[in-house]
Design a protein around this motif. Structure first.
Motif, PDB file in Angstrom:
ATOM      1  N   ALA A   1       0.826  -1.213   0.000  1.00 54.61           N
ATOM      2  CA  ALA A   1       0.000   0.000   0.000  1.00 54.61           C
ATOM      3  C   ALA A   1       0.860   1.263   0.000  1.00 54.61           C
ATOM      4  CB  ALA A   1      -0.921  -0.013   1.215  1.00 54.61           C
ATOM      5  N   LYS A   2       2.180   1.127   0.110  1.00 49.96           N
ATOM      6  CA  LYS A   2       3.089   2.266   0.242  1.00 49.96           C
ATOM      7  C   LYS A   2       2.617   3.197   1.362  1.00 49.96           C
ATOM      8  CE  LYS A   2       5.846   2.128  -3.711  1.00 49.96           C
ATOM      9  NZ  LYS A   2       5.999   0.674  -3.562  1.00 49.96           N
ATOM     10  N   LEU A   3       2.430   2.601   2.538  1.00 46.48           N
ATOM     11  CA  LEU A   3       2.067   3.380   3.716  1.00 46.48           C
ATOM     12  C   LEU A   3       3.027   3.032   4.840  1.00 46.48           C
ATOM     13  CD1 LEU A   3      -1.846   3.014   3.738  1.00 46.48           C
ATOM     14  CD2 LEU A   3      -0.566   5.120   3.298  1.00 46.48           C
TER      15      LEU A   3
ATOM     16  N   THR B   1       0.583  23.686 -18.523  1.00 47.62           N
ATOM     17  CA  THR B   1      -0.442  23.761 -17.485  1.00 47.62           C
ATOM     18  C   THR B   1      -0.330  22.567 -16.529  1.00 47.62           C
ATOM     19  OG1 THR B   1      -1.923  22.834 -19.145  1.00 47.62           O
ATOM     20  CG2 THR B   1      -2.214  25.149 -18.620  1.00 47.62           C
ATOM     21  N   THR B   2      -0.018  21.397 -17.092  1.00 46.13           N
ATOM     22  CA  THR B   2       0.090  20.203 -16.253  1.00 46.13           C
ATOM     23  C   THR B   2       1.199  20.373 -15.215  1.00 46.13           C
ATOM     24  OG1 THR B   2      -0.671  18.840 -18.085  1.00 46.13           O
ATOM     25  CG2 THR B   2       0.466  17.708 -16.304  1.00 46.13           C
TER      26      THR B   2
ATOM     27  N   ASN C   1       0.970  22.014 -11.471  1.00 45.55           N
ATOM     28  CA  ASN C   1       0.637  21.308 -10.230  1.00 45.55           C
ATOM     29  C   ASN C   1       1.798  20.491  -9.681  1.00 45.55           C
ATOM     30  OD1 ASN C   1      -2.149  21.608  -9.178  1.00 45.55           O
ATOM     31  ND2 ASN C   1      -2.687  21.188 -11.315  1.00 45.55           N
ATOM     32  N   ALA C   2       2.930  20.485 -10.363  1.00 43.19           N
ATOM     33  CA  ALA C   2       4.045  19.653  -9.928  1.00 43.19           C
ATOM     34  C   ALA C   2       4.666  20.208  -8.647  1.00 43.19           C
ATOM     35  CB  ALA C   2       5.099  19.589 -11.017  1.00 43.19           C
ATOM     36  N   PRO C   3       4.943  19.334  -7.656  1.00 42.17           N
ATOM     37  CA  PRO C   3       5.634  19.794  -6.450  1.00 42.17           C
ATOM     38  C   PRO C   3       6.982  20.419  -6.806  1.00 42.17           C
ATOM     39  CG  PRO C   3       4.732  17.589  -6.104  1.00 42.17           C
ATOM     40  CD  PRO C   3       4.543  17.917  -7.564  1.00 42.17           C
ATOM     41  N   GLU C   4       7.654  19.870  -7.810  1.00 42.53           N
ATOM     42  CA  GLU C   4       8.930  20.416  -8.263  1.00 42.53           C
ATOM     43  C   GLU C   4       9.091  20.089  -9.742  1.00 42.53           C
ATOM     44  OE1 GLU C   4      12.131  19.110  -5.716  1.00 42.53           O
ATOM     45  OE2 GLU C   4      13.574  20.353  -6.815  1.00 42.53           O
TER      46      GLU C   4
ATOM     47  N   PHE D   1       9.177  16.567 -14.412  1.00 42.50           N
ATOM     48  CA  PHE D   1       8.939  16.463 -12.969  1.00 42.50           C
ATOM     49  C   PHE D   1      10.258  16.124 -12.280  1.00 42.50           C
ATOM     50  CE2 PHE D   1       4.888  15.202 -14.945  1.00 42.50           C
ATOM     51  CZ  PHE D   1       4.011  16.069 -14.310  1.00 42.50           C
ATOM     52  N   VAL D   2      10.568  16.841 -11.217  1.00 43.09           N
ATOM     53  CA  VAL D   2      11.767  16.512 -10.441  1.00 43.09           C
ATOM     54  C   VAL D   2      11.364  15.578  -9.304  1.00 43.09           C
ATOM     55  CG1 VAL D   2      13.604  17.439  -8.976  1.00 43.09           C
ATOM     56  CG2 VAL D   2      12.826  18.713 -10.990  1.00 43.09           C
ATOM     57  N   VAL D   3      12.111  14.472  -9.166  1.00 44.75           N
ATOM     58  CA  VAL D   3      11.823  13.517  -8.090  1.00 44.75           C
ATOM     59  C   VAL D   3      13.066  13.364  -7.223  1.00 44.75           C
ATOM     60  CG1 VAL D   3      10.143  12.265  -9.500  1.00 44.75           C
ATOM     61  CG2 VAL D   3      12.518  11.483  -9.451  1.00 44.75           C
ATOM     62  N   PRO D   4      12.882  12.892  -5.985  1.00 47.07           N
ATOM     63  CA  PRO D   4      14.062  12.658  -5.147  1.00 47.07           C
ATOM     64  C   PRO D   4      14.977  11.610  -5.790  1.00 47.07           C
ATOM     65  CG  PRO D   4      12.048  12.506  -3.853  1.00 47.07           C
ATOM     66  CD  PRO D   4      11.632  12.564  -5.281  1.00 47.07           C
ATOM     67  N   LYS D   5      16.200  11.580  -5.308  1.00 50.52           N
ATOM     68  CA  LYS D   5      17.195  10.637  -5.826  1.00 50.52           C
ATOM     69  C   LYS D   5      16.660   9.205  -5.768  1.00 50.52           C
ATOM     70  CE  LYS D   5      21.093  10.266  -3.544  1.00 50.52           C
ATOM     71  NZ  LYS D   5      22.349  10.714  -2.929  1.00 50.52           N
ATOM     72  N   THR D   6      16.762   8.476  -6.890  1.00 52.42           N
ATOM     73  CA  THR D   6      16.211   7.119  -6.912  1.00 52.42           C
ATOM     74  C   THR D   6      17.286   6.054  -6.706  1.00 52.42           C
ATOM     75  OG1 THR D   6      16.348   7.212  -9.310  1.00 52.42           O
ATOM     76  CG2 THR D   6      14.206   7.614  -8.351  1.00 52.42           C
TER      77      THR D   6
ATOM     78  N   LYS E   1       3.479  14.130  -9.392  1.00 50.53           N
ATOM     79  CA  LYS E   1       2.988  15.033 -10.437  1.00 50.53           C
ATOM     80  C   LYS E   1       2.108  16.163  -9.905  1.00 50.53           C
ATOM     81  CE  LYS E   1       3.079  11.464 -14.012  1.00 50.53           C
ATOM     82  NZ  LYS E   1       2.971  10.207 -13.227  1.00 50.53           N
TER      83      LYS E   1
ATOM     84  N   ARG F   1       3.613  16.806  -1.273  1.00 56.06           N
ATOM     85  CA  ARG F   1       4.822  15.976  -1.283  1.00 56.06           C
ATOM     86  C   ARG F   1       5.560  16.172   0.045  1.00 56.06           C
ATOM     87  NH1 ARG F   1       9.769  16.392  -5.668  1.00 56.06           N
ATOM     88  NH2 ARG F   1       8.189  15.515  -7.060  1.00 56.06           N
TER      89      ARG F   1
ATOM     90  N   LYS G   1       6.188   6.847   0.598  1.00 50.26           N
ATOM     91  CA  LYS G   1       5.553   6.354   1.815  1.00 50.26           C
ATOM     92  C   LYS G   1       5.200   7.485   2.777  1.00 50.26           C
ATOM     93  CE  LYS G   1       7.050   2.321   3.577  1.00 50.26           C
ATOM     94  NZ  LYS G   1       7.910   1.143   3.855  1.00 50.26           N
TER      95      LYS G   1
ATOM     96  N   ARG H   1       2.213   9.658   1.392  1.00 48.48           N
ATOM     97  CA  ARG H   1       0.923   8.988   1.526  1.00 48.48           C
ATOM     98  C   ARG H   1       0.517   8.857   2.997  1.00 48.48           C
ATOM     99  NH1 ARG H   1      -0.921   6.080  -2.763  1.00 48.48           N
ATOM    100  NH2 ARG H   1      -1.373   4.192  -1.598  1.00 48.48           N
ATOM    101  N   SER H   2       1.483   8.584   3.853  1.00 55.45           N
ATOM    102  CA  SER H   2       1.165   8.412   5.275  1.00 55.45           C
ATOM    103  C   SER H   2       0.727   9.722   5.908  1.00 55.45           C
ATOM    104  CB  SER H   2       2.364   7.845   6.024  1.00 55.45           C
ATOM    105  OG  SER H   2       2.742   6.622   5.429  1.00 55.45           O
TER     106      SER H   2
ATOM    107  N   SER I   1      -5.460  -3.567  -0.439  1.00 58.52           N
ATOM    108  CA  SER I   1      -4.174  -4.161  -0.814  1.00 58.52           C
ATOM    109  C   SER I   1      -4.123  -5.613  -0.361  1.00 58.52           C
ATOM    110  CB  SER I   1      -3.016  -3.390  -0.164  1.00 58.52           C
ATOM    111  OG  SER I   1      -3.060  -2.044  -0.536  1.00 58.52           O
TER     112      SER I   1
END
Lengths: 97, 480
Positions: free
Chosen positions: A17-19, A77-78, A81-84, A90-95, B328, B332, B343, B346-347, B362
């Motif tokens: 659930a990614k929680l 326009t899309t 709404n991007a956080p970054e 779209f910028v995401v944290p280091k993967t 997106k 965040r 995680k 969402r949490s 899930s």
């Protein structure tokens, strides 16, 4: 309660659930899920052998269309709404390191 | 002329005939919002300036003869899970606290084409998960009939706004009763159309196979007019149905002679409040006295609808809500690395009821449990649909209560989720079977809280429901 949810199960479901649940939330989730599953087990009173699972209430079929853009370029326009964002991405944290 | 006492259709007529204007109507609504909103909290967002400028624009187009329909100039409130271009759409969740859609839902566009004027976005249970509007991240909505009670949910803000005159009509969404139950608790009309009748494009998905958008209004006539405006075939929703019979207002006929109405005995058993039972059976009696053929029957499988529903809805929710990951749009959280960010976002972003359903969903979809829980529920769904098919072989409509009780007091429901879920017993099977259902006010209890009558029809037979509901409403208005 006949459904006992273990710590392992809650941790595994948390991954799916990614929680990230706190210790207190986990204990509550174990109780809640156990009670819900006890309740859902009522469905086992019914003999459903030979009954096809119904995902939609009436027949639905795939709807196809030509792969043609009809709504133009909405990237600007899309991205509003991007956080970054950077350079239309779209910028995401280091993967990975 | 007391504008706020008019129905949507009456207001539209007054505007077309030049007795008032779209701007005056909007000013009246905004004044009522100013006066009542601090108590009721029907809205998450009131777009005051935008509403007035849209009203002025619509008024010009009415005067120019471009807008001639019954809803032209009428102020409308939209549930906050329907996307509105340029206007904050939160789903009552922290995770969408800053989300401003770049497009509008098809149902909202259809209303704009009809000339209805958007006021703002109404409060709801977070992601439509709840039956009281208490799981909102933006505070509870109070029931205008008695502010110590909940308005129902999840479209509680929409129902309360219609009841309090903070709009002339509203849109809601119904996944397991979320239009009909708050309509019942607030004393307004609410309808869930047949699945596929109103495009779900731009509706933030909860349980996609169950979700359907519908009207909340003061009268059955308004309900038919609104449904006629929002129903459309839409290529952007692959489950949208192409229907030729969406002239719903043609069913506004005060006549139920020969109509066959079935009352399921299973809807009048244990747990039903005696005052609700009496009011609903009295309504059935009135329809019978006016020519309907009313009889009792056994619907069967009623007790299995709730466990099947919560399995399916939670499974679909866990999948649909995967998109809220902080990448997106939306909230965040700060975290080291992508996975931790998902995680943490969402949490922190989801509330307890949403997390509870995502976890359950899930689990029932996870390998090893999929067959035992999820597929089992889909098989039971097929059996429930079969029970309704059999009933509609005999009857035009099924009549019963919309909810087992009137509105509970604030704070009484959330402590026991299963007890709250049991309150959905009369509405939930309708979504599983894709059927249309309407709720019309049929009285009040000793405390003065509204009671709702629910009529359920076969797929694509909204007109039977509208005719029966309209006839009942007219008879009641005539004091019968």
């Amino acid at each position: 309660m006949s459904n006992i949810i273990t710590d392992e199960t809650i941790d595994y479901v948390g991954i799916l659930a990614k929680l990230d649940l706190s210790g207190e939330e986990k204990e509550q989730a174990k109780k809640d899920m156990g009670r819900m599953l006890d309740y859902i087990d009522k469905l086992n009173e019914l003999d459903t052998s030979g009954v096809e699972p119904m995902s939609h209430a009436f027949p639905v079929k795939n709807v196809f269309r030509e792969d043609v853009v009809t709504n133009g370029d909405g990237s600007e326009t899309t991205l509003r709404n991007a956080p970054e964002e950077k350079d239309s991405m779209f910028v995401v944290p280091k993967t990975f390191d | 002329m007391e504008l706020l006492s008019l129905s949507a259709v009456e207001l539209g007529t007054a505007i077309r005939e030049g007795r008032t204007t779209a701007v005056e109507a909007m000013e009246a609504v905004l004044a009522r919002i100013e006066e009542k909103e601090s108590l009721y909290n029907c809205y998450i967002t009131v777009d005051r300036d935008g509403a007035l400028s849209r009203a002025a624009d619509v008024q010009r187009r009415i005067e120019a003869g471009e807008l001639t329909g019954p809803l032209a100039g009428v102020p409308v409130a939209i549930k906050d899970n329907l996307c509105t271009e340029g206007l904050l759409t939160t789903c009552a969740s922290k995770i969408l606290e800053n989300y401003v859609p770049t497009f509008s839902a098809e149902a909202v566009l259809n209303l704009e084409r009809a000339g209805a004027v958007l006021i703002g976005k109404t409060n709801m249970d977070e992601f439509a998960m709840g039956s009281t509007t208490e799981t909102s991240a933006y505070g509870v909505t109070r029931n205008p009939a008695d502010p110590e009670h909940v308005p129902g949910g999840s479209s509680g803000g929409s129902a309360a706004a219609v009841a309090s005159g903070e709009c002339f009509f509203a849109l809601g969404s119904d996944t397991g009763g979320s239009i009909r139950q708050p309509a019942s608790f607030c004393g307004v009309v609410g309808m869930k159309p047949t699945y596929g009748t109103v495009s779900r494009y731009g509706l933030v998905a909860y349980g996609s196979s169950l979700d359907q958008i519908g009207p909340l209004s003061r009268t059955v006539e308004d309900c038919a007019v609104i449904l006629e405006a929002i129903a459309s075939h839409d290529v952007k929703d692959s489950t949208s149905v192409e229907r030729q019979d969406t002239d719903f207002t043609s069913a506004l006929v005060r006549d139920v002679k020969g109509m066959r109405i079935g009352i399921p005995r299973d809807y009048f058993g244990e747990g039903l409040d005696p005052e609700v039972r009496a009011a609903v059976l009295q309504a059935a009696e009135l329809l019978k006295e006016n020519g309907a053929v009313v009889e009792e029957f056994d619907l069967s499988l009623v007790d299995y609808a709730i466990p099947a529903y919560y399995t399916i809805a939670a499974a679909e929710a866990s999948s649909n809500l995967e998109r809220f990951d902080g990448i997106k749009y939306g909230y965040r959280a700060e975290a080291e690395g992508l996975h931790q960010m998902y995680k943490k976002t969402r949490s922190q972003g989801f509330g307890p009821e949403v997390k509870r359903r995502i976890m359950l969903g899930s689990f029932v979809l996870s390998s090893g449990y999929y067959d035992a829980y999820y597929l089992k529920a889909l098989r039971v769904k097929a059996m429930i649909k079969g029970a309704f098919d059999e009933a509609f072989g005999k009857y035009n409509c099924i009549l019963g209560p919309a909810a087992p009780t009137t509105a509970p007091r604030l704070g009484e429901s959330l402590s026991d989720p299963i007890k709250m879920y049991l309150g959905d017993i009369y509405t939930i099977a309708v979504n599983l079977a894709g059927l249309p259902g309407i709720c019309v006010p049929c009285g009040t209890d000793k405390k003065g809280l509204p009671i709702g009558l629910q009529l359920i029809g076969d797929c694509f037979r909204e007109k039977d429901l509208i005719r029966a509901a309209y006839t009942y409403e007219q008879l009641r208005k005539e004091g019968k």
